[in-house]
Scaffold this active site. Sequence first.
Site, PDB file in Angstrom:
ATOM      1  CG  HIS A 126      -1.989   1.095   1.162  1.00 59.57           C
ATOM      2  ND1 HIS A 126      -1.736   2.428   1.493  1.00 59.57           N
ATOM      3  CD2 HIS A 126      -3.333   1.268   0.859  1.00 59.57           C
ATOM      4  CE1 HIS A 126      -2.770   3.256   1.339  1.00 59.57           C
ATOM      5  NE2 HIS A 126      -3.774   2.579   1.143  1.00 59.57           N
TER       6      HIS A 126
ATOM      7  CG  HIS B 127      -5.753  -0.505  -2.335  1.00 55.83           C
ATOM      8  ND1 HIS B 127      -5.731   0.633  -2.918  1.00 55.83           N
ATOM      9  CD2 HIS B 127      -5.836  -0.254  -0.879  1.00 55.83           C
ATOM     10  CE1 HIS B 127      -6.051   1.620  -2.237  1.00 55.83           C
ATOM     11  NE2 HIS B 127      -5.968   1.124  -0.938  1.00 55.83           N
TER      12      HIS B 127
END
Length: 254
Positions: free
Chosen positions: A143, A206
Amino acid sequence: MSPPASVVLLISRGGTGVEASLGGIESAILQQAGDHPPQLLRFSLPAGQGVDAREALARVLSDLAMEGHASIGVTGLFVVPGHEYHVMRRTLRAACEAVPGIQVRVSPALLSTCASLEVVVKALLEGLPTERMPGEAVIFVGHGHRAGRCDLHYQALAHGLNRVDPDVHLACLGGGLSFTGLKSRLLSQGYRRAFLLPLMMSTASHARRDMAGPDPNSWQSRLEAVGMTCTPVFKGLGEYSGIAAWIAGQALKN
């Protein structure tokens, strides 16, 4: 009356995509606990932050206090001790203020120590796709943080992975370990195929949008646009047995 079983509260961010990781970690906790299993609870922090999260968590702690618990072990499903990890800790502190007499003991985030870094490197390399052939790239997608606040943690892991297997790479959606730098390295080394894996607990938004979504800006689309074949593998970090075992050990240490 016998004292209540100990409690491990597993906190994740958002409500989707973490089920497999949670299941792997819970199984590891129960296996390590043996004949004295703790009570396992899950709590999902909403996407935002504020009063609602504090009040919901305070209700959970209040219910546990009424059951006779004075101390709760908390494990957050966070890779690095970054913004979201500290949001969790602040939310916990605020919730505890509303429940006098209860204490929480919080496990560190996964990449917090040199010892846990070694565990993660070993677990990730042992869990690489079995269909991968020699010379094919593996890309772990983290991330990160847009301002680079977590870069050192990710850089340490990237170095540890690449030192053992030079064809294993790590880059992040935000921060200094960027896709641009990764793509340059992949092209210069002549890779024709790459496996894309999330370095996240969740395999939801994501992973399925930014890493391997159909949008032309996803990593898969951008690598395939320059001639690489990409194979996404949607596997959360809690599904790696070594990582689940480490997190379980930290949770029970609480």
